[in-house]
Design a protein around this motif. Sequence first.
Motif, PDB file in Angstrom:
ATOM      1  N   THR A 109      -6.472  -1.622  -5.854  1.00 20.95           N
ATOM      2  CA  THR A 109      -6.727  -0.265  -5.385  1.00 20.95           C
ATOM      3  C   THR A 109      -6.138   0.761  -6.342  1.00 20.95           C
ATOM      4  O   THR A 109      -6.784   1.774  -6.652  1.00 20.95           O
ATOM      5  CB  THR A 109      -6.132  -0.072  -3.977  1.00 20.95           C
ATOM      6  N   CYS A 110      -4.928   0.506  -6.804  1.00 20.32           N
ATOM      7  CA  CYS A 110      -4.282   1.425  -7.749  1.00 20.32           C
ATOM      8  C   CYS A 110      -5.055   1.495  -9.062  1.00 20.32           C
ATOM      9  O   CYS A 110      -5.191   2.580  -9.658  1.00 20.32           O
ATOM     10  CB  CYS A 110      -2.844   0.988  -8.018  1.00 20.32           C
ATOM     11  N   ILE A 111      -5.563   0.369  -9.526  1.00 20.77           N
ATOM     12  CA  ILE A 111      -6.345   0.345 -10.764  1.00 20.77           C
ATOM     13  C   ILE A 111      -7.597   1.197 -10.612  1.00 20.77           C
ATOM     14  O   ILE A 111      -7.940   2.005 -11.484  1.00 20.77           O
ATOM     15  CB  ILE A 111      -6.706  -1.103 -11.141  1.00 20.77           C
ATOM     16  N   SER A 112      -8.291   1.022  -9.504  1.00 22.94           N
ATOM     17  CA  SER A 112      -9.511   1.788  -9.255  1.00 22.94           C
ATOM     18  C   SER A 112      -9.216   3.280  -9.158  1.00 22.94           C
ATOM     19  O   SER A 112      -9.921   4.120  -9.745  1.00 22.94           O
ATOM     20  CB  SER A 112     -10.177   1.289  -7.964  1.00 22.94           C
ATOM     21  N   LEU A 185      -1.454  -7.428  13.368  1.00 20.89           N
ATOM     22  CA  LEU A 185      -2.894  -7.406  13.128  1.00 20.89           C
ATOM     23  C   LEU A 185      -3.378  -6.000  12.808  1.00 20.89           C
ATOM     24  O   LEU A 185      -4.136  -5.787  11.847  1.00 20.89           O
ATOM     25  CB  LEU A 185      -3.633  -7.956  14.345  1.00 20.89           C
ATOM     26  N   VAL A 186      -2.942  -5.031  13.603  1.00 18.93           N
ATOM     27  CA  VAL A 186      -3.363  -3.644  13.382  1.00 18.93           C
ATOM     28  C   VAL A 186      -2.884  -3.129  12.029  1.00 18.93           C
ATOM     29  O   VAL A 186      -3.635  -2.503  11.276  1.00 18.93           O
ATOM     30  CB  VAL A 186      -2.856  -2.737  14.529  1.00 18.93           C
ATOM     31  N   SER A 187      -1.612  -3.398  11.704  1.00 24.78           N
ATOM     32  CA  SER A 187      -1.079  -2.940  10.420  1.00 24.78           C
ATOM     33  C   SER A 187      -1.775  -3.635   9.254  1.00 24.78           C
ATOM     34  O   SER A 187      -2.013  -3.017   8.209  1.00 24.78           O
ATOM     35  CB  SER A 187       0.427  -3.193  10.362  1.00 24.78           C
ATOM     36  N   THR A 188      -2.121  -4.911   9.428  1.00 27.31           N
ATOM     37  CA  THR A 188      -2.817  -5.637   8.369  1.00 27.31           C
ATOM     38  C   THR A 188      -4.206  -5.068   8.135  1.00 27.31           C
ATOM     39  O   THR A 188      -4.612  -4.834   6.986  1.00 27.31           O
ATOM     40  CB  THR A 188      -2.926  -7.131   8.728  1.00 27.31           C
ATOM     41  N   LEU A 189      -4.951  -4.844   9.223  1.00 23.61           N
ATOM     42  CA  LEU A 189      -6.325  -4.371   9.095  1.00 23.61           C
ATOM     43  C   LEU A 189      -6.395  -2.929   8.590  1.00 23.61           C
ATOM     44  O   LEU A 189      -7.311  -2.575   7.848  1.00 23.61           O
ATOM     45  CB  LEU A 189      -7.045  -4.486  10.441  1.00 23.61           C
ATOM     46  N   ILE A 195      -7.317   0.963   4.505  1.00 24.31           N
ATOM     47  CA  ILE A 195      -7.041   2.086   3.604  1.00 24.31           C
ATOM     48  C   ILE A 195      -7.360   1.732   2.148  1.00 24.31           C
ATOM     49  O   ILE A 195      -8.012   2.521   1.443  1.00 24.31           O
ATOM     50  CB  ILE A 195      -5.582   2.554   3.762  1.00 24.31           C
ATOM     51  N   PRO A 196      -6.934   0.551   1.638  1.00 23.00           N
ATOM     52  CA  PRO A 196      -7.329   0.195   0.274  1.00 23.00           C
ATOM     53  C   PRO A 196      -8.843   0.150   0.081  1.00 23.00           C
ATOM     54  O   PRO A 196      -9.348   0.570  -0.961  1.00 23.00           O
ATOM     55  CB  PRO A 196      -6.700  -1.189   0.084  1.00 23.00           C
ATOM     56  N   LEU A 197      -9.569  -0.342   1.084  1.00 18.59           N
ATOM     57  CA  LEU A 197     -11.026  -0.405   0.967  1.00 18.59           C
ATOM     58  C   LEU A 197     -11.619   0.997   0.860  1.00 18.59           C
ATOM     59  O   LEU A 197     -12.514   1.244   0.031  1.00 18.59           O
ATOM     60  CB  LEU A 197     -11.617  -1.139   2.168  1.00 18.59           C
ATOM     61  N   ILE A 198     -11.141   1.932   1.676  1.00 15.64           N
ATOM     62  CA  ILE A 198     -11.634   3.305   1.625  1.00 15.64           C
ATOM     63  C   ILE A 198     -11.343   3.932   0.259  1.00 15.64           C
ATOM     64  O   ILE A 198     -12.200   4.601  -0.337  1.00 15.64           O
ATOM     65  CB  ILE A 198     -11.007   4.141   2.754  1.00 15.64           C
ATOM     66  N   VAL A 199     -10.130   3.703  -0.243  1.00 11.79           N
ATOM     67  CA  VAL A 199      -9.762   4.245  -1.559  1.00 11.79           C
ATOM     68  C   VAL A 199     -10.638   3.643  -2.650  1.00 11.79           C
ATOM     69  O   VAL A 199     -11.086   4.347  -3.569  1.00 11.79           O
ATOM     70  CB  VAL A 199      -8.274   3.986  -1.849  1.00 11.79           C
ATOM     71  N   MET A 200     -10.905   2.333  -2.569  1.00 11.29           N
ATOM     72  CA  MET A 200     -11.761   1.673  -3.551  1.00 11.29           C
ATOM     73  C   MET A 200     -13.166   2.261  -3.540  1.00 11.29           C
ATOM     74  O   MET A 200     -13.756   2.537  -4.592  1.00 11.29           O
ATOM     75  CB  MET A 200     -11.821   0.176  -3.258  1.00 11.29           C
ATOM     76  N   ILE A 201     -13.716   2.464  -2.341  1.00  8.38           N
ATOM     77  CA  ILE A 201     -15.072   2.996  -2.230  1.00  8.38           C
ATOM     78  C   ILE A 201     -15.138   4.423  -2.766  1.00  8.38           C
ATOM     79  O   ILE A 201     -16.043   4.776  -3.536  1.00  8.38           O
ATOM     80  CB  ILE A 201     -15.552   2.941  -0.766  1.00  8.38           C
TER      81      ILE A 201
END
Length: 322
Positions: A109-112, A185-189, A195-201
């Motif tokens: 995520t940081c790289i992206s 589970l909530v913190s993992t998801l 959050i990383p997925l949103i940042v990547m997108i």
Amino acid sequence: MSSPTNMTCPNVTFQNPEQAVFIGVYSVVFIFGLTLNLTALVVFFRNSKSRSHIIVYMIHLAFADILLVCTLPVRIYFHSRLGDPHPIICEISGLIMLSNMYSSIFLLTCISFDRCIAVCFPLSSRVREGRKKAWCVCLGIWILTIATSLPIYIKKKQANMNKSNTENFICFGGFPFYATETAPLVSTLIIGFGIPLIVMILSSWGLIRAISKSTAVQTSDLVDSAKIKRMIITNLAIFLFCFLPYHIMLLILSYKPSCSVLTAYRYSLMVACLNAMLDPVAYYFTTETFRREMEFEAVCKIRQMNSHSSDGNNRSRAPLTT
């Protein structure tokens, strides 16, 4: 809904076809993942003089992937049915795998994000100063992943100490009790993947948009904008392919624990490990491509600034607009 504490799945992962799949995939990931990441580290450290901020993230990513693949021989041994590894070895290797899997997610995520701001804001002094803190960000990622993974190990140790007997202990065949509890589970998801997925997108979209609006890129034969866009999409696709199935199955397993879902969960974890092998290939080529593209953009920008200053025009136009 069946209760995980009472759920037993005899021979759910010990059938010969499944054994061959796990052994084969984990062996391939171990061999190629270790070789490619070690090679990447050698290349990075040999070119330390020209090391950019993004290379700092990639060095830490290679270390995280190496630590992950080094846990795979324990899983290969387990699925080979040559014997059951000691419970402590199982717990520590599982802890290292999960910790470094999320380290990889955060570093990717940081790289992206770093590429996005570097291309979209090439002349921003604030962005340049912020990018210099790459090593601080990496340190924070390691602290975060280790601190959040330790409770899993402590919880397992307490659970094993409270059991009257440990004859039914299965190294990697048990139910992931702690990971499916509500708070973890909530913190993992959300924190570990959402959050990383949103940042990547958003970062991928920002990069594609910036490249599409760059006059210098579109009018140059030296930079293949279509190739850059394909690489951005490929990196995002690899991220989704490796990590999305695992988190989906983790969510399903928490609400519908069953032997079939547990088996699918183990396969999704195996797929997530493929990322350690794909990272060095995908990000090496994109780093080289973006480095050339940004060097070309910098030259164009300098020429534009010199041209404007000679005409008495102090306006600055960035070649990549956002």
